[in-house]
Design a protein around this motif. Structure first.
Motif, PDB file in Angstrom:
ATOM      1  N   ARG A 217       2.005  10.664  -9.768  1.00  0.00           N
ATOM      2  CA  ARG A 217       1.744   9.905 -11.278  1.00  0.00           C
ATOM      3  C   ARG A 217       0.822   8.599 -10.921  1.00  0.00           C
ATOM      4  O   ARG A 217       0.242   8.561 -12.009  1.00  0.00           O
ATOM      5  CB  ARG A 217       3.411   9.552 -11.726  1.00  0.00           C
ATOM      6  CG  ARG A 217       3.245   8.956 -13.061  1.00  0.00           C
ATOM      7  CD  ARG A 217       4.563   8.718 -13.509  1.00  0.00           C
ATOM      8  NE  ARG A 217       5.370  10.086 -13.699  1.00  0.00           N
ATOM      9  CZ  ARG A 217       6.386  10.078 -13.152  1.00  0.00           C
ATOM     10  NH1 ARG A 217       7.129   9.251 -12.601  1.00  0.00           N
ATOM     11  NH2 ARG A 217       7.389  11.036 -13.575  1.00  0.00           N
ATOM     12  N   SER A 218       1.023   8.146  -9.647  1.00  0.00           N
ATOM     13  CA  SER A 218       0.298   6.894  -9.445  1.00  0.00           C
ATOM     14  C   SER A 218      -0.111   6.945  -7.918  1.00  0.00           C
ATOM     15  O   SER A 218       0.339   7.705  -7.153  1.00  0.00           O
ATOM     16  CB  SER A 218       0.959   5.856  -9.760  1.00  0.00           C
ATOM     17  OG  SER A 218       1.939   5.513  -8.965  1.00  0.00           O
ATOM     18  N   GLU A 219      -1.042   6.034  -7.610  1.00  0.00           N
ATOM     19  CA  GLU A 219      -1.538   5.937  -6.357  1.00  0.00           C
ATOM     20  C   GLU A 219      -0.382   5.736  -5.248  1.00  0.00           C
ATOM     21  O   GLU A 219      -0.317   5.973  -4.075  1.00  0.00           O
ATOM     22  CB  GLU A 219      -2.451   4.839  -5.962  1.00  0.00           C
ATOM     23  CG  GLU A 219      -3.964   5.225  -6.504  1.00  0.00           C
ATOM     24  CD  GLU A 219      -4.536   6.298  -5.943  1.00  0.00           C
ATOM     25  OE1 GLU A 219      -4.370   6.263  -4.447  1.00  0.00           O
ATOM     26  OE2 GLU A 219      -5.136   7.226  -6.577  1.00  0.00           O
TER      27      GLU A 219
END
Length: 299
Positions: A42-44
């Motif tokens: 979903r994110s880094e």
């Protein structure tokens, strides 16, 4: 026919390791095809754990065949499961579904497969569950399963024809919400039902299972539960789980996993003692008590 397994994973390598080990220890593992769906980050900050999960999935053995479906982008919990189960059921008449925080007993696959065979032609039965609370049995109750009108999301099985009946959009949602009698009736399967459905439809909850529950309710169908639990949810102790930083009110007693042949009831209705115990577990009183224990730091 042995149903394929659809396993859904995301970013919990520790929990997935336990889930896989338990599935591999099932008596029917070597006869079962395994489809593994891994959602993208979903994110880094999610990338390292997602990559650990992907590596675990690359190394899976112990099943008849392993299909690996790795997403390069984030689909989300609900859509990932809906799309994945739909994909498997296009190729198979049944499926057994497990998420990456579910630990199964060695006879879990036996129970679900036998149940799917037993009730394949009985359209009153919508799905098969693997989890149960340690409920008291009615005197003289011999069957290895009981019925309740609420879908079990923790280790479950379903037929393609039932899955295809589900209205994922809940097209009559507003009409339902305007009908106090229908809301009251839906909450008979648990005082959390209407609240979860409303939050899901408002986009505040990424849930698929409450929509299955609603369809079971609308069609007057039943879910078969085992009298002794075949699964345990370990996600309540995970830092990466969703909605799990709370007191675990779903503790159960697991089947030792030795029994492999099960008996089933032909009476596809809720048995009063099981139903009363089930409703109590999902009552407002129990939810409040669990919230107090959560505030007290008890898990």
């Amino acid at each position: 026919m042995i149903a394929p397994i659809a396993l859904f994973a995301y970013k919990r390598p520790s929990e997935l390791t336990k889930t896989l080990a338990a599935l591999q220890a099932n008596h029917l593992a070597s006869e079962s095809e395994l489809y593994v769906f891994v959602d993208g980050p979903r994110s880094e900050k999610d990338v390292p754990k997602v990559e650990q999960v992907r590596q675990l999935v690359r190394e899976i053995t112990g099943f008849k065949k392993v299909h690996r479906i790795i997403s390069d982008h984030n689909i989300g919990c609900a859509d990932s499961i809906i799309q994945g189960v739909t994909q498997v059921l296009k190729a198979h008449p049944t499926v057994i579904v497990v998420e990456d925080d579910i630990v199964t007993t060695p006879n879990f696959l036996d129970f679900i497969n036998q149940s799917l065979t037993q009730y394949a032609d009985d359209k009153r039965v919508f799905s098969i569950g693997g989890f149960t609370f340690p409920f008291k049995k009615p005197e003289g109750y011999q069957a290895d399963g009981y019925f309740f009108g609420r879908h079990c999301a923790w280790g479950w099985g379903i037929w393609a024809d039932r899955w295809q009946e589900i209205d994922w959009e809940i097209t009559d949602f507003q009409k339902f919400m305007n009908d106090s009698g229908q809301r009251k009736a839906f909450n008979r399967a648990g005082m959390d039902m209407v609240r979860m459905l409303r939050k899901t439809m408002e986009g505040k909850l990424d849930a698929w299972d409450i929509r299955v529950c609603y369809n079971i309710f609308k069609k007057g169908k039943q879910t078969l539960y085992p009298t002794v639990s075949k699964v345990e949810n370990i996600g309540f102790y995970s830092k990466d789980g969703m909605n799990t930083n709370e007191y675990n009110r779903y503790k159960t007693v697991l089947d030792p996993g030795l029994k492999r042949e099960f008996s089933f009831t032909k009476q596809v209705t809720e048995e009063d003692l099981f139903a009363r115990q089930f409703r109590w577990k999902y009552s407002l009183q129990v939810r409040i008590f669990a919230r107090l224990l959560t505030y007290a730091g008890i898990r």
